[in-house]
Design an enzyme around this catalytic site. Structure first.
Site, PDB file in Angstrom:
ATOM      1  N   SER A 253      38.983  40.829  44.759  1.00 22.42           N
ATOM      2  CA  SER A 253      37.920  41.383  45.893  1.00 22.42           C
ATOM      3  C   SER A 253      38.603  41.784  46.976  1.00 22.42           C
ATOM      4  CB  SER A 253      37.237  39.937  45.942  1.00 22.42           C
ATOM      5  OG  SER A 253      37.904  39.343  46.824  1.00 22.42           O
ATOM      6  N   LYS A 254      37.640  42.469  47.579  1.00 21.67           N
ATOM      7  CA  LYS A 254      38.074  43.263  48.979  1.00 21.67           C
ATOM      8  C   LYS A 254      38.677  42.226  49.810  1.00 21.67           C
ATOM      9  CE  LYS A 254      37.317  47.235  50.932  1.00 21.67           C
ATOM     10  NZ  LYS A 254      38.614  47.566  51.225  1.00 21.67           N
ATOM     11  N   ARG A 255      38.147  40.943  49.790  1.00 19.57           N
ATOM     12  CA  ARG A 255      38.816  39.896  50.882  1.00 19.57           C
ATOM     13  C   ARG A 255      40.294  39.720  50.810  1.00 19.57           C
ATOM     14  NH1 ARG A 255      36.603  35.054  49.481  1.00 19.57           N
ATOM     15  NH2 ARG A 255      35.416  36.090  47.963  1.00 19.57           N
TER      16      ARG A 255
END
Ligand code: GLU
Length: 478
Positions: A253-255
């Site tokens: 994920s982007k996180r």
């Protein structure tokens, strides 16, 4: 194998997710390995998600990566158009066929009613699922509602009992209980098909022989097979590519970092590295070789090397590949690639030298800036204490630098090469029974102002005679 046709079917949402690049690559390689065709289809039926210019961007990043197609919206081909919103009449025709066969039905339930139904199901801890209210409306009731202008969607009629058995090329047979399947939407109230419908119609009409897609689509597979059965079509073979997890076992994920290929490109990852890395997310060769160019992959790729267990996205590994391919480049090529990451004032000669002395240390092209900034600074800022090597006193440091300065003065600008610098200084140190560190450390710091940097001979060469002398002089005044 006859008539092998695979497709990559992205939704144009702006950027290419690394997982989608992996799907494209493995599809491309399978097509190559079987001597088949590779087709690009744009799945743009979810217009809420559509982004202006996304198709052009997508084509640009795929071509940067080296993935090419035999047919597609940019190329045309026997199954044109290749963009789903340009194929709407085809879906209309095919949904009518399903309605006529009783395999799909009109549903007039309002959004409010569906919302209320879902809330009640959640309260009762039931899975949220359409309750099939409209499934058994009579043809007359349907006609009347349509005539009265009621809005509707069209749903797939799922079997109510039994199992749906599907076959995945990597996983074998999988059974899904029919009771888990919802009568899901095939055509939305605006007449636009969902992915589940458009993809099946297109895969059939485009004569796709093998569907390669991420295994997040596995739950859709029974619905897809039921559609093939309803139409009376032979389904393609399905290859669900293994999930890509992050290093801690979670979803990418982007996180936790970059997920888009464009981000990696911008940071200075080479397409060779991205391709090599992505191919091994789920595939391995017979002999466990790790370094592959795209051209080599095209020769050796084999479905037998594909597995179903999740692949791990390991950024250190990508860095390793990137460093490897950076070191394979000629200085001239690497300079071109590094150019955008340096100031415009850096001239071509300086750029080549900067690249020469940092090629071994670059993990990504953008590192060039930080690694070679010291070369281009007019006035190095550093603490004079840094010049001191081990037990040397400040006076000794000064003395050593002065001796080096004298030695360097004796090398003419014409012979100012790394080899000459190294030979002259090291031979002098040896002949005079001095310690290497006592001389090379202060020299290197005076030239770079840094604790870590390339070695003093390379740096002196890159700086040139004049600047080298100036920097030593400056150090002596500290
Ligand atoms: N449009 C779908 C996506 O972007 C394609 C999935 C498939 O390959 O069938 O994920």
């Amino acid at each position: 194998m006859a008539n092998i046709r695979l497709r990559f079917a992205p939704s144009p949402t702006g950027f290419l997710h690394i997982g989608n690049l992996r799907s494209a690559l493995l599809g491309y390689l399978l097509a190559k390995s079987w001597g088949g065709k590779f087709i690009l289809r744009i799945e743009d039926t979810d217009q809420k998600r559509e982004v202006e210019g996304a198709v052009e961007k997508l084509l640009a990043i795929l071509s940067w990566a080296g993935i090419s197609f035999d047919e597609g919206p940019h190329l045309g081909g026997p199954c044109a158009p290749y963009t789903q919103t340009e194929r709407l009449p085809l879906y209309q025709k095919h949904i009518q066929e399903l309605l006529d066969k009783g395999a799909a039905y009109h549903c007039f339930c309002s959004a409010e009613r569906l919302e209320k139904m879902r809330q009640e199901q959640t309260e009762k801890k039931l899975p949220p699922r359409y309750d099939r209210t409209c499934r058994d409306l009579s043809p007359e009731e349907v006609k009347a509602k349509i005539a009265a202008g009621e809005k509707y969607v069209i749903r797939q009629k799922m079997p109510l009992t039994g199992d749906v058995t599907v076959y995945d090329e990597l996983r074998g047979e999988i059974k899904f209980p029919a009771s888990d399947l919802e009568d899901h939407v095939l055509i939305k109230s605006d007449g636009i098909p969902t992915y589940q419908f458009a993809a099946i119609v297109d895969d059939h009409l485009m004569e796709i022989s093998h569907v390669t897609r991420g295994d997040e689509w596995l739950p859709s597979y029974p619905k897809n097979i039921l559609l093939y059965q309803a139409f009376g079509w032979t389904p393609p073979k399905y290859i669900h590519l293994p999930l890509i997890l992050n290093k801690t076992g979670g979803k990418l994920s982007k996180r936790q970092g970059d997920v888009f290929v464009e981000d990696y490109r911008q940071k200075g990852y080479l397409p060779e590295a991205i391709i090599n890395f992505s191919a091994l997310l789920g595939w391995h060769s017979k002999d466990d070789q790790e370094i592959y160019t795209l051209a080599e992959l095209e020769k050796v790729f084999d479905i037998k090397g594909l597995g179903a267990s999740p692949a791990v996205f390991d950024l250190d590994k990508l860095d390793f590949y990137n460093g490897y391919y950076i070191r394979q480049k000629s200085v001239a090529d690497l300079s071109q690639l590094c150019r955008p990451y340096l100031d415009a004032k850096v001239n071509d000669d300086q750029l080549d030298k900067a690249v020469t002395i940092s090629q071994d240390r670059l993990k990504k092209l953008s590192d060039i800036k930080e690694l070679t900034d010291f070369l281009f600074s007019d006035q190095l800022e550093y603490d004079s204490q840094l010049l001191i090597w081990k037990a040397l006193s400040l006076d000794e440091v000064k003395n050593n630098l002065k001796e080096i300065e004298g030695l360097l003065a004796s090398i003419s600008a014409e012979f100012w090469t790394r080899e000459m610098l190294e030979k002259t200084i090291l031979e002098w140190i040896k002949a005079n029974d001095k310690k290497v560190g006592d001389y090379l450390w202060p020299l290197r710091v005076s030239l770079t102002g840094l604790k870590n940097s390339p070695g003093p001979f390379e740096v002196a060469w890159a700086l040139g005679k004049e600047q080298t002398q100036e920097r030593i002089k400056l150090a002596l005044t500290k």
